[in-house]
Design an enzyme around this catalytic site. Structure first.
Site, PDB file in Angstrom:
ATOM      1  N   HIS A   1       0.844  -1.182   0.000  1.00 22.51           N
ATOM      2  CA  HIS A   1       0.000   0.000   0.000  1.00 22.51           C
ATOM      3  C   HIS A   1       0.882   1.236   0.000  1.00 22.51           C
ATOM      4  O   HIS A   1       2.114   1.158   0.145  1.00 22.51           O
ATOM      5  CB  HIS A   1      -0.955  -0.005   1.196  1.00 22.51           C
TER       6      HIS A   1
ATOM      7  N   ASP B   1      -0.292   7.212  -3.869  1.00 17.33           N
ATOM      8  CA  ASP B   1      -1.369   6.775  -4.761  1.00 17.33           C
ATOM      9  C   ASP B   1      -1.688   7.806  -5.842  1.00 17.33           C
ATOM     10  O   ASP B   1      -1.804   7.457  -7.023  1.00 17.33           O
ATOM     11  CB  ASP B   1      -2.647   6.502  -3.952  1.00 17.33           C
TER      12      ASP B   1
END
Length: 388
Positions: A136, A166
């Site tokens: 992540h 992200d």
């Protein structure tokens, strides 16, 4: 401000069609960016939506249509390949090898459309020792050095939400890569694969820090540098009401203006030489005492429209109502929802929020009809569970 409710395509990417294989985080952000710029983005959702990536009304899904397809069925995969034949680009964010196993990998799609730009979004990249494994945002930042540099001196690193990895190093880089590859195709090049990895993108975003380190202008310990909260004139301060100010008076002339307007220092404190880092702890304490003498909004009234480089730290609720952001229309209201407006801005091909986030499968029949599927074939696919 209420944005245009019309679904008519607008923006510099009008006429570009993109197929998005539904995912979470940076992939949908890429698709949103392209859709905001006018591309016709078709999101291929699951037939049974579930999980974080299927939140109803997710603003990351705005400005596009959705069809629901079972990618585990051959009929469903053939539907996607049929859409690829007339698409300009495809976005996928699965682990390396997943789309290949589905028969929707780059070779499969470029075989039916040699001009296709095939965009791939991962954290680790398509190759390398960690490529097969999950991760992540926080993990990708950790390996690049970026996470090490974020946080207070002497304290542990602080995750910057998932904005840096992200969306900044991931989704935005993929959007740039897809647009660049589309430009090459329009100039006569063949279609190609765009491999966007968050570890690559975040490392590029940190280029200036690497340059400063090379010249001895950035120290490896966090929280001791000019731009990481180490400098007392580039930091946040608590005010009398418990809210905060952001102070960014880097250049001498801006710092002088801050000193002039605030009357710094308070009696008993010293206006030490700010260019000497040895003075920074004492200067920070002196500035902190001064800023605690008034509320955030009182300081904003005094400093907010000056060259002192000071701004109130607004919360999510307050931000859309700030006079500057309101004047520029940084936030818009569409379908009753206040949200960030598309960016950047174009003088000749303006962008807008045209569609609210769709329900999964809301446009399945519409998209398939456009692709040449007749009503009987659509009904048969639905009966077989290949679409929903």
């Amino acid at each position: 401000m209420t944005d245009d409710a019309s679904p008519t395509p607008v923006g510099p990417l009008t006429g570009v069609r993109v197929i998005e294989l539904a995912g979470i985080g940076p992939g949908p952000f890429t698709a949103m960016m392209l859709a905001d710029l006018g591309a016709d983005v078709i999101r291929v959702d699951r037939t049974a939506p579930a999980g974080f990536g299927s939140l109803p009304g997710d603003l990351l899904h705005r400005n596009r249509r959705s069809m629901a397809v079972d990618l585990k069925s051959e009929a469903g995969r053939e539907v996607v390949r049929a859409l690829v034949r007339t698409a300009d680009a495809l976005i996928e964010g699965f682990r390396p090898g997943v789309t290949e196993r589905l028969g929707l990998g780059p070779d499969d799609c470029l075989a039916v459309n040699p001009r296709l730009v095939y965009g791939r979004m991962t954290g680790w990249g398509q190759d390398g020792p960690l490529a097969p494994y999950a991760g992540h945002d926080i993990d990708y930042l950790a390996l690049t050095g970026a996470l090490h540099g974020i946080g207070r001196a002497g304290e542990r690193p602080v995750p910057p939400m998932n904005l840096l990895g992200d969306f900044g190093g991931g989704g935005m880089m993929l959007a740039l890569g897809i647009v660049s590859a589309l430009y090459a195709v329009r100039a006569g090049a063949a279609g190609q694969v765009v491999d966007a990895a968050i570890v690559d993108g975040v490392s590029v975003l940190a280029t200036q820090i690497h340059a400063l380190r090379r010249f001895g202008m950035w120290q490896d310990p966090r929280g001791v540098n000019l731009l990481d909260g180490g400098a007392p004139f580039y930091d946040t301060y608590e005010c009398a009401d418990g809210r905060h100010l952001a102070v960014g008076a880097l250049e001498p002339q801006f710092y002088d203006e801050l000193v002039r307007l605030t009357g710094f220092p308070l009696p008993g404190d010293e206006a030490l030489d700010r260019t000497d880092p040895a003075n920074w702890p004492a200067l920070r304490e002196a500035w902190a005492r001064l800023f605690r003498t008034r509320t955030r909004d009182e300081w904003t009234e005094l400093l907010g429209t000056s060259d002192a480089c000071v701004a109130p730290v607004l919360d999510w609720r307050e931000a859309p109502d700030h006079p500057h952001l309101a004047a520029r229309g940084v936030f818009v209201e569409h379908d009753g929802v206040t949200q960030p407006a598309p960016a950047p801005r174009f003088s000749g091909t303006p962008t807008s929020v045209r569609r609210p986030p769709p329900q999964a499968g809301e446009h399945t029949d519409e998209v398939l009809a456009e692709a040449g599927f007749d009503a009987d074939r659509i009904a048969a696919l639905r009966a077989a569970g290949a679409i929903a």
